[in-house]
Structure formats: C-alpha cells, structure tokens
Design a protein around this motif. Structure first.
Motif, short mmCIF file in Angstrom:
data_model
loop_
_atom_site.label_atom_id
_atom_site.label_comp_id
_atom_site.label_asym_id
_atom_site.label_seq_id
_atom_site.Cartn_x
_atom_site.Cartn_y
_atom_site.Cartn_z
N LEU A 16 0.83 -1.21 0.00
CA LEU A 16 0.00 0.00 0.00
C LEU A 16 0.87 1.25 0.00
O LEU A 16 0.59 2.21 -0.74
CB LEU A 16 -0.93 0.00 1.21
N ALA A 17 1.93 1.24 0.79
CA ALA A 17 2.84 2.39 0.82
C ALA A 17 3.49 2.59 -0.54
O ALA A 17 3.62 3.73 -1.01
CB ALA A 17 3.90 2.19 1.90
N GLU A 18 3.86 1.51 -1.20
CA GLU A 18 4.47 1.60 -2.53
C GLU A 18 3.46 2.14 -3.55
O GLU A 18 3.79 2.98 -4.39
CB GLU A 18 4.98 0.23 -2.97
N LEU A 19 2.22 1.67 -3.45
CA LEU A 19 1.18 2.17 -4.35
C LEU A 19 0.92 3.66 -4.13
O LEU A 19 0.72 4.41 -5.08
CB LEU A 19 -0.12 1.38 -4.16
N GLN A 20 0.93 4.08 -2.87
CA GLN A 20 0.73 5.49 -2.56
C GLN A 20 1.85 6.33 -3.15
O GLN A 20 1.61 7.38 -3.74
CB GLN A 20 0.66 5.70 -1.04
N LEU A 21 3.09 5.83 -3.02
CA LEU A 21 4.23 6.52 -3.60
C LEU A 21 4.10 6.62 -5.12
O LEU A 21 4.35 7.67 -5.72
CB LEU A 21 5.53 5.82 -3.21
N MET A 22 3.67 5.52 -5.74
CA MET A 22 3.49 5.52 -7.19
C MET A 22 2.40 6.51 -7.59
O MET A 22 2.53 7.20 -8.61
CB MET A 22 3.15 4.11 -7.68
N LEU A 23 1.33 6.59 -6.81
CA LEU A 23 0.27 7.54 -7.10
C LEU A 23 0.78 8.98 -7.01
O LEU A 23 0.49 9.80 -7.88
CB LEU A 23 -0.90 7.34 -6.13
N TRP A 24 1.55 9.27 -5.97
CA TRP A 24 2.11 10.61 -5.84
C TRP A 24 3.02 10.95 -7.02
O TRP A 24 2.96 12.04 -7.56
CB TRP A 24 2.89 10.76 -4.53
N LYS A 25 3.86 9.98 -7.40
CA LYS A 25 4.74 10.21 -8.54
C LYS A 25 3.92 10.47 -9.80
O LYS A 25 4.25 11.35 -10.60
CB LYS A 25 5.66 9.01 -8.75
N SER A 26 2.84 9.70 -9.98
CA SER A 26 1.98 9.88 -11.14
C SER A 26 1.32 11.26 -11.13
O SER A 26 1.23 11.92 -12.16
CB SER A 26 0.91 8.79 -11.14
N GLN A 27 0.87 11.68 -9.96
CA GLN A 27 0.24 13.00 -9.85
C GLN A 27 1.25 14.11 -10.15
O GLN A 27 0.91 15.09 -10.81
CB GLN A 27 -0.37 13.18 -8.46
N ILE A 28 2.46 13.95 -9.65
CA ILE A 28 3.50 14.95 -9.92
C ILE A 28 3.83 14.98 -11.41
O ILE A 28 3.92 16.05 -12.01
CB ILE A 28 4.77 14.65 -9.08
N LEU A 29 3.98 13.82 -12.00
CA LEU A 29 4.27 13.74 -13.43
C LEU A 29 3.15 14.36 -14.25
O LEU A 29 3.40 15.11 -15.20
CB LEU A 29 4.50 12.29 -13.85
N ASP A 30 1.91 14.08 -13.87
CA ASP A 30 0.77 14.65 -14.56
C ASP A 30 0.79 16.18 -14.48
O ASP A 30 0.56 16.87 -15.47
CB ASP A 30 -0.53 14.10 -13.96
N ALA A 31 1.08 16.69 -13.27
CA ALA A 31 1.16 18.15 -13.10
C ALA A 31 2.27 18.73 -13.96
O ALA A 31 2.11 19.78 -14.58
CB ALA A 31 1.38 18.49 -11.63
N LEU A 32 3.42 18.05 -14.01
CA LEU A 32 4.53 18.54 -14.82
C LEU A 32 4.19 18.52 -16.31
O LEU A 32 4.54 19.45 -17.04
CB LEU A 32 5.79 17.71 -14.56
#
Length: 109
Positions: free
Chosen positions: A69-85
């Motif tokens: 779950l922690a890894e998935l949360q990290l992946m989600l954050w990375k995805s959100q950051i990438l999307d924003a970029l």
C-alpha cells in the motif's frame, strides 16, 4: 503458583528434545482441601502451535500489504507529480521562446 492463585492462559514456547518447537497455552490452578490448604495443582495445557503459526502468517501478510500500500501510494504521488509537470510542459515552449528572445536582445546590445 506460590501465591496460591490461579494462573490462566500462560502462552509459552517449548522445545522437544528433537529440536521441534511448539506453543502451549497453560493454566495452573491450586487444589485446596476443606481447610483451604493447597494440596496439589491442576495443570491444563493445550498445544496452540497451529494457531500461533497462523497468527504469525497473518502478521506477515499484514506487513506485506502495508508495504504494498505504501508503494502504491508513492506511485500515485509520482503519477500525480508527473501529470502536473506534463500539464505545465505546455507552458515550457512559450517560456523558452521568451527566454531566447531576451537572450537574443542581450547578445545584440
């Protein structure tokens, strides 16, 4: 048992002479005569090895799920950051062109 009081559900790990380890749930109760004197001990022991092993397995699975779950949360954050970029990336060419124009003006002076 020296206190004369019952000791209930003492969970202990034991090892047989062959090295096999087991878990026991033990209860000890004093046996008293009519005058209240302790003349013996009633000992009840139950092998709870399978239950302990199942609890350990559940604990390990819970830890594995928490890590996933922690890894998935990290992946989600990375995805959100990438999307924003990527959304901001549309602005990058315009910013770069403005910067280049300023550099050209400076170099011509």
């Amino acid at each position: 048992m020296e206190s004369g009081k019952a000791e209930l559900h003492i969970i202990e790990q034991w090892q047989w002479a062959d090295g096999q380890q087991i878990w026991l749930d033990t209860s000890k109760m004093p046996l008293r005569d009519a005058k209240g004197n302790v003349f013996g001990i009633l000992l009840v022991t139950k092998d709870i090895t399978k239950r302990q092993m199942a609890q350990e397995e559940l604990k390990q699975q819970k830890q594995n799920l928490e890590e996933a779950l922690a890894e998935l949360q990290l992946m989600l954050w990375k995805s959100q950051i990438l999307d924003a970029l990527l959304k901001r990336e549309k602005l990058i060419p315009r910013i770069l062109s403005q910067l280049l124009l300023k550099l050209v003006k400076i170099s011509r002076k």
